[in-house]
Design a protein around this motif. Structure first.
Motif, short mmCIF file in Angstrom:
data_model
loop_
_atom_site.label_atom_id
_atom_site.label_comp_id
_atom_site.label_asym_id
_atom_site.label_seq_id
_atom_site.Cartn_x
_atom_site.Cartn_y
_atom_site.Cartn_z
N LEU B 111 0.84 -1.20 0.00
CA LEU B 111 0.00 0.00 0.00
C LEU B 111 0.87 1.25 0.00
O LEU B 111 0.59 2.24 -0.69
N MET B 112 1.94 1.21 0.79
CA MET B 112 2.82 2.37 0.85
C MET B 112 3.58 2.57 -0.46
O MET B 112 3.68 3.68 -0.97
N LEU B 113 4.09 1.47 -1.00
CA LEU B 113 4.84 1.58 -2.25
C LEU B 113 3.97 2.15 -3.36
O LEU B 113 4.42 2.90 -4.21
N ASN B 114 2.71 1.74 -3.32
CA ASN B 114 1.79 2.15 -4.38
C ASN B 114 1.58 3.65 -4.40
O ASN B 114 1.24 4.23 -5.43
N GLN B 115 1.78 4.30 -3.25
CA GLN B 115 1.54 5.73 -3.14
C GLN B 115 2.76 6.57 -3.46
O GLN B 115 2.70 7.79 -3.44
N LEU B 116 3.89 5.92 -3.73
CA LEU B 116 5.09 6.69 -4.00
C LEU B 116 4.95 7.43 -5.30
O LEU B 116 4.45 6.91 -6.29
N THR B 117 5.45 8.66 -5.30
CA THR B 117 5.35 9.43 -6.53
C THR B 117 6.51 9.12 -7.46
O THR B 117 6.40 9.26 -8.67
N SER B 118 7.64 8.72 -6.90
CA SER B 118 8.79 8.45 -7.74
C SER B 118 8.77 6.99 -8.19
O SER B 118 8.94 6.08 -7.40
N GLU B 119 8.59 6.79 -9.49
CA GLU B 119 8.55 5.42 -10.01
C GLU B 119 9.87 4.71 -9.78
O GLU B 119 9.93 3.52 -9.51
N ARG B 120 10.95 5.48 -9.88
CA ARG B 120 12.27 4.86 -9.78
C ARG B 120 12.52 4.35 -8.37
O ARG B 120 12.99 3.23 -8.17
N PHE B 121 12.17 5.18 -7.38
CA PHE B 121 12.36 4.76 -6.00
C PHE B 121 11.51 3.53 -5.72
O PHE B 121 11.95 2.57 -5.06
N LYS B 122 10.30 3.55 -6.26
CA LYS B 122 9.39 2.42 -6.05
C LYS B 122 10.01 1.15 -6.60
O LYS B 122 10.00 0.10 -5.95
N ARG B 123 10.58 1.25 -7.80
CA ARG B 123 11.16 0.06 -8.40
C ARG B 123 12.36 -0.42 -7.62
O ARG B 123 12.61 -1.62 -7.47
N ILE B 124 13.15 0.55 -7.11
CA ILE B 124 14.33 0.17 -6.35
C ILE B 124 13.93 -0.59 -5.10
O ILE B 124 14.47 -1.66 -4.80
N VAL B 125 12.98 -0.03 -4.36
CA VAL B 125 12.55 -0.69 -3.12
C VAL B 125 11.99 -2.08 -3.42
O VAL B 125 12.31 -3.06 -2.75
N GLN B 126 11.17 -2.14 -4.47
CA GLN B 126 10.57 -3.41 -4.84
C GLN B 126 11.64 -4.45 -5.15
O GLN B 126 11.60 -5.58 -4.66
N THR B 127 12.63 -4.05 -5.94
CA THR B 127 13.70 -4.97 -6.30
C THR B 127 14.48 -5.41 -5.06
O THR B 127 14.77 -6.58 -4.88
N VAL B 128 14.80 -4.45 -4.20
CA VAL B 128 15.62 -4.78 -3.05
C VAL B 128 14.91 -5.70 -2.06
O VAL B 128 15.49 -6.68 -1.58
N ILE B 129 13.63 -5.41 -1.76
CA ILE B 129 13.01 -6.25 -0.74
C ILE B 129 12.69 -7.64 -1.26
O ILE B 129 12.45 -8.55 -0.47
N TYR B 130 12.70 -7.81 -2.59
CA TYR B 130 12.45 -9.15 -3.10
C TYR B 130 13.73 -9.98 -3.11
O TYR B 130 13.70 -11.20 -3.18
N ALA B 131 14.88 -9.32 -3.08
CA ALA B 131 16.16 -10.02 -3.20
C ALA B 131 16.37 -11.14 -2.18
O ALA B 131 16.82 -12.22 -2.56
#
Lengths: 304, 316
Positions: B111-131
């Motif tokens: 829910l929090m990631l979905n609200q991020l305005t920066s697509e790049r930051f969102k992708r970075i967080v998504q990639t990192v927490i899935y690692a």
């Protein structure tokens, strides 16, 4: 999204600004929480063990030393494990995919008679299983104990993977395509090999990844079915080093050290290095293949 | 121009004949499906047949057929054994804690990631927490041992920095549950987060636009649009999670088990392993395993029925 729509959605209230700040703050925290252990492993693997013991190593390596890695790279026992793991990963993936993909395609054909029955057969296994001992006894009776087959066969197929692959074929290979091919005299096999597979690169990529990673990380099968050093995958050797603190007599990692204290020190260094070396291949390909993985899961989640 | 329909026009009477010719025509498809079906029959259904040794005194030389039938003897032995309650308590307690902590977290993060305005930051967080999902269980537990080592572990250094005494985490029964659950959260949150993000991306943007026009804050939009939007998929994932409760990753528990923390790290599945493969009491172990599987099944069916009654979503 249109520019107008984006700017409308980006119109923020005062509360929103606060919300966004808190959001970014928390998520950055989460990011660091996940990254730091991995980062620490990296810096600790090249730091002097004395400094690690003393707790000086926090954000940067202290007293750079590559002794740990030197030992790891020159240990043939470890490399044997690496080689075995690679063999299991490749063989296992080939075996699994050669069973899963054709079956998933056949099951995606709505005109397959008996389709529902077969799918039921597969799904039932998600609800109930025989258990550890009956499976072990089966493998034993098939004379697979202590062979490669015990590593690549018992866990070869996951129902979920068959389902996801089937969904992919269902949504991506239109009936018209098949009918047209049949009118031209194309057989089922030719259609599958020459047309379906080339069009299915995304799902093949996902399945390859899932299976390579699964096989590489597989440890319990090795633990219960293998008795010989020569067949041990990397994960078993890792377990011995990391968890049981056992360094095999065949390993050259600590053999030149006389004192127990010296062995203790170096073993710490080696542990960090070995963790890094074992996870490194996967973590490096990961960013590049993440796109496929996410796609694969979205197919499963949304349509499953 | 369906070939089957054409045939139907020509031979409307022989329905079974039509089916049979269809099967013959598509014989290759059955070949495709054969290895997979064979695999399931051998590796899934044969053990299901073999589980009957739970009701027998299995003697390897005699085989399953000739081993004597003993009915519920092994089950009674298990229920009356000194550690039955401990095992049950540990297994259920661990599963519950894992569910309570590990289930909501990916939802919150998505829910929090979905609200991020920066697509790049969102992708970075998504990639990192899935690692961490790609790290093997051996490496994960290895990391736990190394970080929590009483002498050289990083965590104890931080504790000492704050003036505390180093804790021998892996030797403490009390620490087993939190460590097990937290390490599981660290490793698995990324996976579910991605699924929820996919579901959130599927929510109609018109709903959000309308809400913004009405002056709703982001927080309100989360409460009234996002959460109801992912409710169906969360229920499905919840059902799956509960259905897996008794089967929870016992490899990790096995690896984290030390002589000192056995009182809380012994769960039903590790007991099945210990008694079956280490002590070779095949029948008894099969009985315990069967008990586990049945509880699992009952939980799954109950939760699914509950979900069907309370909401419209269920697994079937």
């Amino acid at each position: 999204m249109s520019i107008l729509l984006r700017s409308k959605l980006n119109r923020r209230t005062k509360e929103d600004v606060v919300f966004d700040l808190v959001n970014v703050f928390i998520l950055t925290g989460a990011l660091l929480l996940v990254l730091y252990p991995l980062y620490f492993i990296l810096i600790a693997s090249v730091s002097n063990p004395d400094r690690i013991f003393a707790g000086d190593v926090l954000f940067f390596p202290r007293e750079l030393t590559f002794d740990g890695y030197k030992r790891i790279f020159s240990d043939s026992y470890l490399w044997m494990g690496y080689r075995n793991s690679m063999m299991y990963a490749v063989l296992g993936t080939v075996i699994s995919l050669s069973m899963i993909l054709p079956a998933a395609y056949a099951l995606s054909r709505k005109d397959l008679i008996g389709r529902k029955f077969i799918i039921l057969l597969l799904i039932l296994t998600m609800f109930f299983e025989g258990g550890l001992v009956p499976t072990y006894l089966l493998v034993k009776n098939l004379n697979m104990i202590d062979t490669i087959w015990a590593m690549v066969l018992p866990s070869a197929i996951g129902v979920w993977n068959v389902i996801v692959s089937r969904i992919f074929f269902e949504s991506n290979i239109p009936d018209e395509m098949r009918e047209a091919a049949f009118i031209d005299g194309c057989s089922n096999t030719k259609f599958f090999l020459r047309i379906v597979l080339p069009l299915s690169k995304p799902i093949i990529a996902v399945m390859v990844l899932i299976h390579v990673i699964g096989n590489w990380n597989m440890f319990f099968n090795a633990m219960i079915y293998l008795n010989h050093d020569a067949l041990y995958p990397l994960q078993i050797i890792l377990r011995n080093i990391l968890i049981q603190n056992e360094f095999s007599a065949q390993s050259s990692l600590l053999s030149d050290l006389e004192s127990y204290a010296a062995q203790q020190k170096v073993s710490e260094l080696i542990k960090y290095g070995v963790i890094f070396v074992a996870s490194f291949p996967l973590l490096v390909i990961y960013p590049f293949v993440q796109k496929y993985f996410v796609k694969g899961m979205m197919i499963g989640a949304v349509k499953g | 121009m369906n070939v089957i329909r054409e045939n139907a026009l020509i031979k409307p009477i022989h329905k079974s004949g039509r089916k049979f010719s269809h099967i013959k025509k598509n014989w290759e498809l059955y070949l495709f499906v054969l290895p997979c079906v064979l695999w399931f029959l051998v590796f899934k259904y044969v053990p299901m047949y073999g589980v009957q040794i739970a009701f027998k005194d299995f003697i390897a030389t005699r085989g399953i057929w000739d081993s004597p039938w003993v009915g519920f003897k092994h089950f009674e032995r298990f229920f009356n054994s000194y550690n039955f309650q401990l095992l049950l308590k540990n297994t259920l307690g661990l599963s519950l804690m894992q569910l309570v902590i590990g289930f909501p977290l990916p939802i919150v993060i998505a829910l929090m990631l979905n609200q991020l305005t920066s697509e790049r930051f969102k992708r970075i967080v998504q990639t990192v927490i899935y690692a961490p999902n790609f790290i093997s269980v051996v490496v994960l537990v290895g990391m736990i041992y190394v970080f929590l080592s009483p002498s050289s572990g990083m965590v104890n250094h931080v504790i000492k920095l704050f003036g505390g005494e180093p804790i021998f985490f892996m030797g403490s029964a009390a620490w087993f549950k939190p460590l097990y659950v937290l390490s599981g959260v660290w490793q698995e949150t990324g996976f579910a987060t991605i699924i929820y993000l996919a579901a959130l991306a599927g929510i109609n943007p018109d709903l959000h636009e309308a809400a913004v026009v009405d002056g709703a804050t982001k927080f309100k939009r989360i409460l009234y649009i996002d959460i109801p939007g992912i409710l169906p998929i969360s229920i499905i994932l919840l059902i799956l999670a509960v259905g897996n409760m008794m089967n929870l990753g016992f490899e990790k528990a096995l690896l984290m088990q030390t002589d000192l923390n056995k009182s809380s790290s012994s769960i039903i599945q590790t007991y099945v392993y210990e008694v079956g493969l280490v002590k070779a009491q095949y029948s008894f172990s099969a009985a315990v395993g069967l008990f586990n599987s049945i509880i699992n099944l009952v939980l799954l069916l109950s939760v699914n029925r509950l979900a069907r009654k309370v909401s419209e979503t269920s697994l079937w």
